[in-house]
Every structure is written in C-alpha cells, then in structure tokens.
Scaffold this motif. Structure first.
Motif, PDB file in Angstrom:
ATOM      1  N   MET A   1       0.844  -1.180   0.000  1.00  0.00           N
ATOM      2  CA  MET A   1       0.000   0.000   0.000  1.00  0.00           C
ATOM      3  C   MET A   1       0.886   1.238   0.000  1.00  0.00           C
ATOM      4  O   MET A   1       1.820   1.359   0.771  1.00  0.00           O
ATOM      5  N   SER A   2       0.560   2.173  -0.874  1.00  0.00           N
ATOM      6  CA  SER A   2       1.390   3.355  -1.026  1.00  0.00           C
ATOM      7  C   SER A   2       0.828   4.525  -0.219  1.00  0.00           C
ATOM      8  O   SER A   2      -0.375   4.738  -0.172  1.00  0.00           O
ATOM      9  N   ASP A   3       1.715   5.256   0.402  1.00  0.00           N
ATOM     10  CA  ASP A   3       1.331   6.457   1.134  1.00  0.00           C
ATOM     11  C   ASP A   3       1.821   7.653   0.333  1.00  0.00           C
ATOM     12  O   ASP A   3       2.806   8.298   0.676  1.00  0.00           O
ATOM     13  N   TYR A   4       1.141   7.947  -0.780  1.00  0.00           N
ATOM     14  CA  TYR A   4       1.529   9.054  -1.632  1.00  0.00           C
ATOM     15  C   TYR A   4       0.267   9.799  -2.055  1.00  0.00           C
ATOM     16  O   TYR A   4      -0.726   9.190  -2.455  1.00  0.00           O
ATOM     17  N   PRO A  38       2.181  20.495  -3.723  1.00  0.00           N
ATOM     18  CA  PRO A  38       2.540  19.843  -2.458  1.00  0.00           C
ATOM     19  C   PRO A  38       2.293  18.328  -2.566  1.00  0.00           C
ATOM     20  O   PRO A  38       1.310  17.899  -3.185  1.00  0.00           O
ATOM     21  N   THR A  39       3.178  17.551  -1.979  1.00  0.00           N
ATOM     22  CA  THR A  39       3.025  16.098  -1.994  1.00  0.00           C
ATOM     23  C   THR A  39       3.102  15.544  -0.575  1.00  0.00           C
ATOM     24  O   THR A  39       3.819  16.079   0.265  1.00  0.00           O
ATOM     25  N   ARG A  40       2.327  14.486  -0.345  1.00  0.00           N
ATOM     26  CA  ARG A  40       2.401  13.781   0.935  1.00  0.00           C
ATOM     27  C   ARG A  40       3.020  12.412   0.668  1.00  0.00           C
ATOM     28  O   ARG A  40       2.578  11.662  -0.198  1.00  0.00           O
TER      29      ARG A  40
END
Length: 78
Positions: A1-4, A38-40
């Motif tokens: 699972m990606s956190d992006y 902005p990126t998380r």
C-alpha cells in the motif's frame, strides 16, 4: 500500500500561490510563493516554495494538517 498523495495546483510557468495550512480550528500558518504541487509521502507533506529568489521546501507532519486554503497571486485587472 502506497502512502503518496499530491495536491494539484495547476500552476502556469512562473506562477505562485499562497497556502494557508490549518493545524487546528482557527490556527494556521501561511506559506507564501508556493511554486509546485505539495506532496504527501510517508506521513509528511512537502511543500516547495520560493524565498529570497531561491527554491526551498517545507516539511509538515501529515497528522498535524487538517486542511489547506489556497490563495492565488494573480493580478486583477481594474
């Protein structure tokens, strides 16, 4: 699972915006001259901005951010 996650600003070349970052109700800080999306990633928001004609980046822990308000810097014709 990606956190992006990325917040698309749809900026034109050499355009910037100001982002108000709310951490609690009625508590916020302003990041001026945001120059890119902005990126998380991995629990942190990375927000690129321009300060003193140089590119910089602010990192904010994602769990502290409630929401963003984006204010454009375009000139309005009178």
């Amino acid at each position: 699972m990606s956190d992006y996650n990325e917040l698309p600003l749809y900026l034109e070349q050499d355009e910037t915006v100001d982002i108000w970052v709310y951490t609690e109700p009625n508590k916020f800080f302003i990041i001026k001259n945001v120059s890119n999306n902005p990126t998380r990633y991995q629990g942190w928001w990375n927000i690129p901005f321009i300060q003193y004609n140089r590119y910089a980046n602010v990192c904010i822990e994602a769990s502290n951010v409630m929401y963003f308000v984006i204010i454009g810097n375009r000139e309005v014709e009178k």
